[in-house]
Design a protein around this motif. Sequence first.
Motif, mmCIF file in Angstrom:
data_model
loop_
_atom_site.group_PDB
_atom_site.id
_atom_site.type_symbol
_atom_site.label_atom_id
_atom_site.label_comp_id
_atom_site.label_asym_id
_atom_site.label_seq_id
_atom_site.Cartn_x
_atom_site.Cartn_y
_atom_site.Cartn_z
ATOM 1 N N PRO A 1 0.416 -1.059 0.193
ATOM 2 C CA PRO A 1 0.177 -0.226 -0.070
ATOM 3 C C PRO A 1 0.706 1.128 -0.268
ATOM 4 C CG PRO A 1 -1.111 -1.475 1.895
ATOM 5 C CD PRO A 1 0.700 -1.625 1.129
ATOM 6 N N LEU A 2 1.660 1.216 0.404
ATOM 7 C CA LEU A 2 2.815 2.368 0.434
ATOM 8 C C LEU A 2 3.716 2.861 -0.903
ATOM 9 C CD1 LEU A 2 5.151 1.982 4.239
ATOM 10 C CD2 LEU A 2 2.794 3.024 3.731
ATOM 11 N N ALA A 3 3.756 1.664 -1.540
ATOM 12 C CA ALA A 3 3.924 1.688 -2.898
ATOM 13 C C ALA A 3 3.292 2.238 -3.811
ATOM 14 C CB ALA A 3 4.444 0.082 -3.313
ATOM 15 N N GLU A 4 2.482 2.873 -3.691
ATOM 16 C CA GLU A 4 0.942 2.840 -4.883
ATOM 17 C C GLU A 4 0.902 4.647 -3.948
ATOM 18 O OE1 GLU A 4 -3.043 1.267 -3.909
ATOM 19 O OE2 GLU A 4 -1.462 -1.010 -4.237
ATOM 20 N N ILE A 5 1.368 5.447 -3.243
ATOM 21 C CA ILE A 5 1.856 6.128 -2.717
ATOM 22 C C ILE A 5 2.032 7.741 -3.035
ATOM 23 C CG2 ILE A 5 2.118 7.996 -1.108
ATOM 24 C CD1 ILE A 5 1.810 6.310 1.083
ATOM 25 N N PRO A 6 2.969 6.703 -3.843
ATOM 26 C CA PRO A 6 4.051 8.161 -4.966
ATOM 27 C C PRO A 6 2.799 8.229 -6.272
ATOM 28 C CG PRO A 6 5.306 6.723 -3.810
ATOM 29 C CD PRO A 6 4.464 6.143 -3.609
ATOM 30 N N VAL B 1 2.661 4.497 10.124
ATOM 31 C CA VAL B 1 2.939 4.488 11.493
ATOM 32 C C VAL B 1 2.509 2.457 11.398
ATOM 33 C CG1 VAL B 1 1.872 3.695 13.855
ATOM 34 C CG2 VAL B 1 2.163 5.642 12.581
ATOM 35 N N SER B 2 1.110 2.767 10.699
ATOM 36 C CA SER B 2 0.725 0.815 10.637
ATOM 37 C C SER B 2 1.541 -0.228 10.474
ATOM 38 C CB SER B 2 -0.851 1.269 9.904
ATOM 39 O OG SER B 2 -1.647 1.616 10.400
ATOM 40 N N PHE B 3 2.486 0.716 9.139
ATOM 41 C CA PHE B 3 3.750 -0.074 8.364
ATOM 42 C C PHE B 3 4.683 -0.903 9.573
ATOM 43 C CE2 PHE B 3 7.214 -0.614 6.986
ATOM 44 C CZ PHE B 3 7.454 -0.840 6.020
ATOM 45 N N ALA B 4 5.086 0.184 9.937
ATOM 46 C CA ALA B 4 5.878 -0.155 10.943
ATOM 47 C C ALA B 4 5.529 -0.751 12.610
ATOM 48 C CB ALA B 4 6.371 1.832 11.446
ATOM 49 N N VAL B 5 4.132 -0.469 12.567
ATOM 50 C CA VAL B 5 3.812 -1.178 13.954
ATOM 51 C C VAL B 5 3.804 -2.558 13.387
ATOM 52 C CG1 VAL B 5 2.378 -1.601 15.121
ATOM 53 C CG2 VAL B 5 3.036 0.689 15.291
ATOM 54 N N SER B 6 3.205 -3.166 12.062
ATOM 55 C CA SER B 6 2.781 -4.388 11.801
ATOM 56 C C SER B 6 4.397 -5.372 11.887
ATOM 57 C CB SER B 6 1.906 -4.328 10.550
ATOM 58 O OG SER B 6 0.588 -4.125 11.211
ATOM 59 N N PHE B 7 5.215 -4.669 10.908
ATOM 60 C CA PHE B 7 6.671 -4.777 10.467
ATOM 61 C C PHE B 7 7.026 -5.310 11.486
ATOM 62 C CE2 PHE B 7 11.042 -4.864 9.133
ATOM 63 C CZ PHE B 7 10.582 -5.053 7.760
ATOM 64 N N VAL B 8 7.238 -4.460 13.134
ATOM 65 C CA VAL B 8 7.565 -4.774 14.126
ATOM 66 C C VAL B 8 7.065 -6.209 14.145
ATOM 67 C CG1 VAL B 8 8.720 -3.998 16.518
ATOM 68 C CG2 VAL B 8 8.643 -2.578 14.020
ATOM 69 N N MET C 1 -7.062 -1.430 9.771
ATOM 70 C CA MET C 1 -6.904 0.343 10.480
ATOM 71 C C MET C 1 -6.434 1.073 9.894
ATOM 72 S SD MET C 1 -4.666 -1.492 14.109
ATOM 73 C CE MET C 1 -3.986 -1.559 12.895
ATOM 74 N N ASP C 2 -5.521 1.211 8.925
ATOM 75 C CA ASP C 2 -5.534 2.749 7.915
ATOM 76 C C ASP C 2 -6.998 2.504 7.543
ATOM 77 O OD1 ASP C 2 -3.445 1.343 8.473
ATOM 78 O OD2 ASP C 2 -3.068 1.611 6.198
ATOM 79 N N ASN C 3 -7.704 2.728 7.551
ATOM 80 C CA ASN C 3 -9.558 3.154 7.219
ATOM 81 C C ASN C 3 -10.361 3.587 8.472
ATOM 82 O OD1 ASN C 3 -11.845 3.871 6.221
ATOM 83 N ND2 ASN C 3 -11.738 2.179 4.712
#
Length: 206
Positions: A32-37, A58-65, A109-111
Amino acid sequence: MAEYRQTEEGFRRLIAFSDAVVAIALTLLVLPLAEIPGEIRDSTSIGAVLRDHQPALVSFAVSFVVIWVLWRNHHRMMENFRAYDRTLFELHFLWLLTIVVLPFATALMDNIHIERANAVYIGVLAVSVLSLVAMTEWGARHPALLDDNADTGVWIAQRTGLASCVLLAVALAIAIAFPKVGVWPLVLLFFSGPLEQLLRRLRRAR
């Protein structure tokens, strides 16, 4: 019914398959982050992009960890195993299911329009941790599956996880009762260490 075979090659394949599923789940988090640009049409700064998409980042970082920690605990646990049986095999299925679902729970959670998405996220995490604890306890009760060395004995004596399950259950109850708290109930996991020490003392006292 034919006897369920367990071979050394099968054990290696189980571990390799688990590692591959975790790697794919980590990759899916960033899609989903790759679609932002590609969504940006007007001139802007990188700071503005990061600010505008802060919840997703933040959701990406939390879920990655979270997935990394789950895999790390799984890796450390499986270092003490030398074989598997049908129950351990099926528990891996449950654990891998939670790993695959976590990117979906993160997207929920992003929605901001989806209520109690945090409860779904915490619930998936709770099942994931519970499945790891179940694998650990199964190994402790079936020594034939474990390496016969001093390190494995120490691991069995110091095995943890019950406190995390209890705290995740409490966090899930809070998320259901108060959906606007987000994933803040997961802060309770910082108390898992002291609670594990308390449970370990109680276990020794018995």
